[in-house]
Design a protein around this motif. Structure first.
Motif, short mmCIF file in Angstrom:
data_model
loop_
_atom_site.label_atom_id
_atom_site.label_comp_id
_atom_site.label_asym_id
_atom_site.label_seq_id
_atom_site.Cartn_x
_atom_site.Cartn_y
_atom_site.Cartn_z
N GLY A 44 0.76 -1.23 0.00
CA GLY A 44 0.00 0.00 0.00
C GLY A 44 0.79 1.28 0.00
N ALA A 45 2.09 1.21 0.18
CA ALA A 45 2.90 2.43 0.16
C ALA A 45 2.91 3.03 -1.24
CB ALA A 45 4.33 2.13 0.60
N ILE A 46 2.84 4.35 -1.32
CA ILE A 46 2.94 5.04 -2.60
C ILE A 46 4.37 5.53 -2.77
CG2 ILE A 46 2.10 6.93 -4.04
CD1 ILE A 46 -0.52 6.79 -2.51
N GLN A 47 4.96 5.19 -3.89
CA GLN A 47 6.34 5.58 -4.19
C GLN A 47 6.34 6.71 -5.20
OE1 GLN A 47 7.90 1.86 -5.67
NE2 GLN A 47 8.40 1.12 -3.62
N TYR A 48 7.23 7.69 -4.97
CA TYR A 48 7.28 8.87 -5.82
C TYR A 48 8.65 9.03 -6.47
CZ TYR A 48 2.98 10.21 -3.43
OH TYR A 48 1.70 10.22 -2.92
N LEU A 49 8.62 9.32 -7.75
CA LEU A 49 9.81 9.68 -8.52
C LEU A 49 9.58 11.10 -9.03
CD1 LEU A 49 12.34 9.36 -10.31
CD2 LEU A 49 10.92 8.07 -11.94
N CYS A 50 10.39 12.02 -8.56
CA CYS A 50 10.18 13.43 -8.88
C CYS A 50 11.41 14.02 -9.57
CB CYS A 50 9.89 14.21 -7.59
SG CYS A 50 9.68 15.98 -7.82
N PHE A 51 11.16 14.75 -10.64
CA PHE A 51 12.20 15.53 -11.31
C PHE A 51 11.91 16.99 -11.02
CE2 PHE A 51 11.73 11.65 -13.78
CZ PHE A 51 13.04 11.21 -13.85
N GLU A 52 12.93 17.72 -10.60
CA GLU A 52 12.67 19.10 -10.22
C GLU A 52 13.86 20.00 -10.49
OE1 GLU A 52 11.68 18.87 -6.05
OE2 GLU A 52 13.77 19.16 -5.45
N LYS A 53 13.56 21.30 -10.55
CA LYS A 53 14.58 22.34 -10.62
C LYS A 53 14.57 23.08 -9.29
CE LYS A 53 13.41 23.20 -15.48
NZ LYS A 53 13.02 24.26 -16.46
N ILE A 54 15.64 23.81 -9.01
CA ILE A 54 15.66 24.66 -7.82
C ILE A 54 15.92 26.09 -8.26
CG2 ILE A 54 16.32 22.88 -6.16
CD1 ILE A 54 19.18 23.72 -6.43
N ALA A 55 15.40 27.02 -7.50
CA ALA A 55 15.43 28.42 -7.89
C ALA A 55 16.85 28.93 -8.16
CB ALA A 55 14.76 29.27 -6.82
N SER A 56 17.81 28.46 -7.36
CA SER A 56 19.17 28.96 -7.50
C SER A 56 19.87 28.42 -8.73
CB SER A 56 19.98 28.61 -6.25
OG SER A 56 20.02 27.21 -6.06
N SER A 57 19.37 27.32 -9.29
CA SER A 57 19.98 26.74 -10.50
C SER A 57 18.87 26.28 -11.45
CB SER A 57 20.87 25.55 -10.12
OG SER A 57 21.91 25.95 -9.26
N PRO A 58 18.19 27.21 -12.08
CA PRO A 58 17.03 26.87 -12.93
C PRO A 58 17.38 26.04 -14.16
CG PRO A 58 17.62 29.18 -13.18
CD PRO A 58 18.43 28.67 -12.05
N SER A 59 18.65 25.99 -14.53
CA SER A 59 19.04 25.19 -15.69
C SER A 59 19.65 23.86 -15.28
CB SER A 59 20.02 25.96 -16.56
OG SER A 59 21.20 26.26 -15.84
N CYS A 60 19.36 23.44 -14.05
CA CYS A 60 19.81 22.14 -13.57
C CYS A 60 18.58 21.29 -13.23
CB CYS A 60 20.68 22.28 -12.32
SG CYS A 60 22.35 22.85 -12.65
N LEU A 61 18.69 20.00 -13.46
CA LEU A 61 17.61 19.08 -13.16
C LEU A 61 18.11 18.06 -12.15
CD1 LEU A 61 14.67 18.38 -14.11
CD2 LEU A 61 15.74 16.64 -15.58
N ARG A 62 17.32 17.86 -11.11
CA ARG A 62 17.69 16.87 -10.12
C ARG A 62 16.54 15.88 -9.91
NH1 ARG A 62 17.79 20.14 -4.31
NH2 ARG A 62 15.56 20.57 -4.15
N MET A 63 16.83 14.79 -9.21
CA MET A 63 15.85 13.73 -8.97
C MET A 63 15.68 13.55 -7.46
SD MET A 63 16.00 9.76 -10.27
CE MET A 63 17.43 9.32 -9.23
N VAL A 64 14.42 13.37 -7.03
CA VAL A 64 14.12 13.17 -5.62
C VAL A 64 13.17 11.99 -5.49
CG1 VAL A 64 13.38 14.25 -3.47
CG2 VAL A 64 14.20 15.69 -5.36
N LEU A 65 13.48 11.08 -4.59
CA LEU A 65 12.64 9.91 -4.34
C LEU A 65 12.04 10.00 -2.95
CD1 LEU A 65 15.05 7.13 -5.68
CD2 LEU A 65 13.38 8.48 -6.96
N SER A 66 10.81 9.51 -2.80
CA SER A 66 10.16 9.50 -1.49
C SER A 66 9.04 8.47 -1.49
CB SER A 66 9.61 10.89 -1.15
OG SER A 66 8.63 11.28 -2.10
N THR A 67 8.53 8.17 -0.29
CA THR A 67 7.38 7.27 -0.15
C THR A 67 6.44 7.85 0.89
OG1 THR A 67 8.12 5.86 1.67
CG2 THR A 67 8.95 5.32 -0.53
N THR A 68 5.27 7.24 1.01
CA THR A 68 4.27 7.73 1.97
C THR A 68 4.46 7.16 3.38
OG1 THR A 68 2.77 5.98 1.20
CG2 THR A 68 2.47 8.19 0.26
#
Length: 248
Positions: A38-62
């Motif tokens: 039942g756990a929900i797993q998340y794969l997120c691609f995001e930018k951060i304000a200080s480096s808008p031309s960089c892409l990073r990956m963040v993983l998390s679960t519920t």
């Protein structure tokens, strides 16, 4: 960005039942799936304000507050992310991060899809009573001349009992090794016991005479019991960090 994810990422993860669920905000794009249990797993691609031309990956679960960034899976990648200049380089960044996710990130998500051991107030109360009663003395756990050897011995026993228990939580065993761990830390570094005011948590404080260096031993051993294969929960890892902190 969605079109890039649809083109590059989705074909690689759709067979794993990941689907695109939308944007959390203007700089993050999220895929998710429901894991066994039942756990929900998340794969997120995001930018951060200080480096808008960089892409990073963040993983998390519920089921845990822990998160995992790309650089924790591959230390050669800049913590700010992979830089890109145009659509072509953006696609390459997405592909690199997705392959990293497939090779190492899935394992992290699986590990973090089972909850940590839940400690109730009565567990802390029993632990505090045992500490005050002097449950352990030096004759019951003869320390060696090596801090790391002693901590390694403790960690190996906790991991062994956790795996032998096969999902059953033995709170008595966790308390036992939390006390032994505390004893060894005090023996090598010094420290004193303190009952935290807000939640009445037994803490070992002023370790090495540093006011900011304190631990919750029962919680640390419970986390190790929960996820023996997760390096941040390792008692040895904490000791190594503490040694560096005390050298400053």
């Amino acid at each position: 960005m969605f079109l890039n994810i649809k083109k590059i990422v989705l074909p690689l993860v759709v067979n794993l039942n990941f689907t695109y669920i939308g944007k959390r905000d203007s700089v993050s794009w999220i895929l998710s799936r429901t894991h066994t249990g039942g756990a929900i797993q998340y794969l997120c691609f995001e930018k951060i304000a200080s480096s808008p031309s960089c892409l990073r990956m963040v993983l998390s679960t519920t089921v845990t507050k822990e998160v995992c960034y790309h650089y924790q899976l591959d230390s050669t990648i800049d913590p700010f992310g992979i830089s890109y200049e145009d659509q072509s380089s953006l696609n390459r960044a997405l592909k690199q991060l997705t392959h990293l996710f497939l090779s190492k990130g899935l394992e992290w998500l699986a590990l973090m899809s089972s909850p940590d051991v839940l400690l109730e107030r009565n567990h802390y109360e029993q632990f505090w009573i045992a500490v005050q009663a002097g449950w352990l003395d030096e004759n019951e756990f003869p320390v060696s001349r090596s801090l790391i050897d002693d901590i390694k011995k403790i960690e190996e026993r906790v991991v062994y009992y956790s795996r032998e228990a096969k999902g059953v939580v033995d709170y008595n065993r966790i308390q036992e090794y939390a006390i032994i761990f505390s004893f060894v830390v005090k023996h090598y570094f010094g420290g004193k016991w303190e009952l935290e005011k807000n939640f009445s948590l037994p803490l070992l404080v002023e370790i090495g005479q540093l006011k900011e260096l304190k631990i919750n031993p029962l919680a640390m051993v419970a986390k190790l019991w929960s996820k023996p294969a997760y390096p941040p929960y390792s008692l040895i890892t904490w000791v190594e960090r503490a040694k560096k902190q005390l050298k400053k």
